[in-house]
Design an enzyme around this catalytic site. Structure first.
Site, PDB file in Angstrom:
ATOM      1  N   ARG A  33       0.839  -1.207   0.000  1.00 35.92           N
ATOM      2  CA  ARG A  33       0.000   0.000   0.000  1.00 35.92           C
ATOM      3  C   ARG A  33       0.870   1.251   0.000  1.00 35.92           C
ATOM      4  O   ARG A  33       0.422   2.315  -0.435  1.00 35.92           O
ATOM      5  CB  ARG A  33      -0.933  -0.034   1.219  1.00 35.92           C
ATOM      6  CG  ARG A  33      -2.025   1.065   1.246  1.00 35.92           C
ATOM      7  CD  ARG A  33      -3.078   0.755   2.303  1.00 35.92           C
ATOM      8  NE  ARG A  33      -4.161   1.718   2.412  1.00 35.92           N
ATOM      9  CZ  ARG A  33      -4.254   2.647   3.374  1.00 35.92           C
ATOM     10  NH1 ARG A  33      -3.318   2.736   4.296  1.00 35.92           N
ATOM     11  NH2 ARG A  33      -5.287   3.465   3.417  1.00 35.92           N
ATOM     12  N   LEU A  59      -6.953   8.208   0.024  1.00 35.35           N
ATOM     13  CA  LEU A  59      -6.858   6.775  -0.206  1.00 35.35           C
ATOM     14  C   LEU A  59      -7.736   6.139   0.869  1.00 35.35           C
ATOM     15  O   LEU A  59      -7.554   6.409   2.053  1.00 35.35           O
ATOM     16  CB  LEU A  59      -5.395   6.348  -0.033  1.00 35.35           C
ATOM     17  CG  LEU A  59      -4.917   5.003  -0.577  1.00 35.35           C
ATOM     18  CD1 LEU A  59      -3.418   4.925  -0.502  1.00 35.35           C
ATOM     19  CD2 LEU A  59      -5.523   3.829   0.124  1.00 35.35           C
ATOM     20  N   SER A  60      -8.687   5.297   0.465  1.00 36.99           N
ATOM     21  CA  SER A  60      -9.641   4.745   1.426  1.00 36.99           C
ATOM     22  C   SER A  60      -8.938   3.910   2.493  1.00 36.99           C
ATOM     23  O   SER A  60      -7.877   3.325   2.266  1.00 36.99           O
ATOM     24  CB  SER A  60     -10.668   3.857   0.713  1.00 36.99           C
ATOM     25  OG  SER A  60     -11.284   4.554  -0.336  1.00 36.99           O
ATOM     26  N   GLN A  61      -9.579   3.843   3.649  1.00 39.22           N
ATOM     27  CA  GLN A  61      -9.113   3.014   4.767  1.00 39.22           C
ATOM     28  C   GLN A  61      -9.092   1.534   4.327  1.00 39.22           C
ATOM     29  O   GLN A  61     -10.027   1.085   3.658  1.00 39.22           O
ATOM     30  CB  GLN A  61     -10.139   3.221   5.891  1.00 39.22           C
ATOM     31  CG  GLN A  61      -9.917   2.463   7.142  1.00 39.22           C
ATOM     32  CD  GLN A  61     -11.149   2.536   8.041  1.00 39.22           C
ATOM     33  OE1 GLN A  61     -12.159   3.145   7.683  1.00 39.22           O
ATOM     34  NE2 GLN A  61     -11.055   1.901   9.180  1.00 39.22           N
ATOM     35  N   PRO A  62      -8.051   0.786   4.670  1.00 38.10           N
ATOM     36  CA  PRO A  62      -7.985  -0.625   4.256  1.00 38.10           C
ATOM     37  C   PRO A  62      -9.238  -1.426   4.627  1.00 38.10           C
ATOM     38  O   PRO A  62      -9.698  -2.253   3.841  1.00 38.10           O
ATOM     39  CB  PRO A  62      -6.759  -1.162   5.003  1.00 38.10           C
ATOM     40  CG  PRO A  62      -5.889   0.022   5.177  1.00 38.10           C
ATOM     41  CD  PRO A  62      -6.805   1.208   5.344  1.00 38.10           C
TER      42      PRO A  62
END
Ligand code: SAH
Length: 213
Positions: A33, A59-62
């Site tokens: 990531r 960037l979206s949260q995992p």
């Protein structure tokens, strides 16, 4: 901070939060990531948090990447063609590309798309096509899609996205302004009926119309 151990800890955290699909967990554990972030932030890449990617976007949260991917895969069955609205950093695109045959991803901010293209190339993911356009309109020339995933939130579900969903296909999309909910919308196999399920509260950047260079 970018070691395999750090990634394993992230995977464990996702499992604790209820992500159960082993393929999704495995792919998240094996996808770097940190390359999707600017260098100054890369040491935070394996925290379970959303991070800025410039141009006011994140960037979206995992957890949310894992959850949306597992919902899409679980609902749509065979996923030979998937449309993503909001390429952003390209991280969600990279996860999808390892799970489905072909990914079509649309981004309205050109510099973000350019960076995403480089990163996907670096990872050797060749089953991805990117387009600089307003993804609220879908990608009609490439549809219909078995799965559609939006990583930006419209106030209402765009009818163009529903129209580009193949029979039996699934759309996963955050909806709303301010308070948002994640929805799963299924197109029934032999009818034009759509079935909507509300999954959980979420916080995404808004889906905006038009494009910027
Ligand atoms: N999946 C991305 C999320 C990025 S945030 C990631 O993990 O990095 C959402 C993205 O949607 C932003 O890059 C934003 O520019 C983009 N976006 C917003 N409205 C859009 C639209 N109408 N068409 C295409 N992209 C859009």
């Amino acid at each position: 901070m970018t070691s395999q151990r750090t990634r394993e800890r992230l995977v464990q955290r996702l499992q604790e939060q209820g992500v159960a699909d082993l393929q999704v967990l495995d792919i998240i554990g094996n996808t770097p990531r940190h390359i999707f972030l600017d260098e100054a932030l890369s040491h935070r890449a394996y925290e379970d948090t959303a991070l800025p990617i410039g141009h006011g976007q994140t960037l979206s949260q995992p957890y949310i990447v894992a959850r949306m991917t597992e919902v899409l895969i679980g609902a749509a069955g065979r996923l030979d063609k998937v449309l993503e609205v909001g390429t952003g950093s390209g991280y969600q695109t990279a996860i999808l590309a390892q799970m489905v045959e072909q990914v079509f991803s649309v981004e309205r901010i050109k510099p973000l798309q350019d960076k995403a293209r480089d990163r996907l190339r670096r990872l050797g993911l060749r089953n991805v096509q990117l387009r600089h356009a307003d993804g609220g309109l879908g990608w009609p020339e490439m549809g219909p899609f078995n799965g559609i995933l939006s990583t930006a939130a419209p106030r209402e579900v765009p009818r163009e996205l529903l129209a580009q969903l193949a029979p039996g296909g699934a759309l996963v999309i955050p909806v709303g302004a301010g308070a948002q909910e994640l929805r799963l919308i299924l197109r029934e196999d032999d009818t034009d009926n759509f079935i909507t399920q509300t999954l959980e509260s979420v916080k995404f950047v808004p889906l905006l119309s038009g494009t910027t260079r």
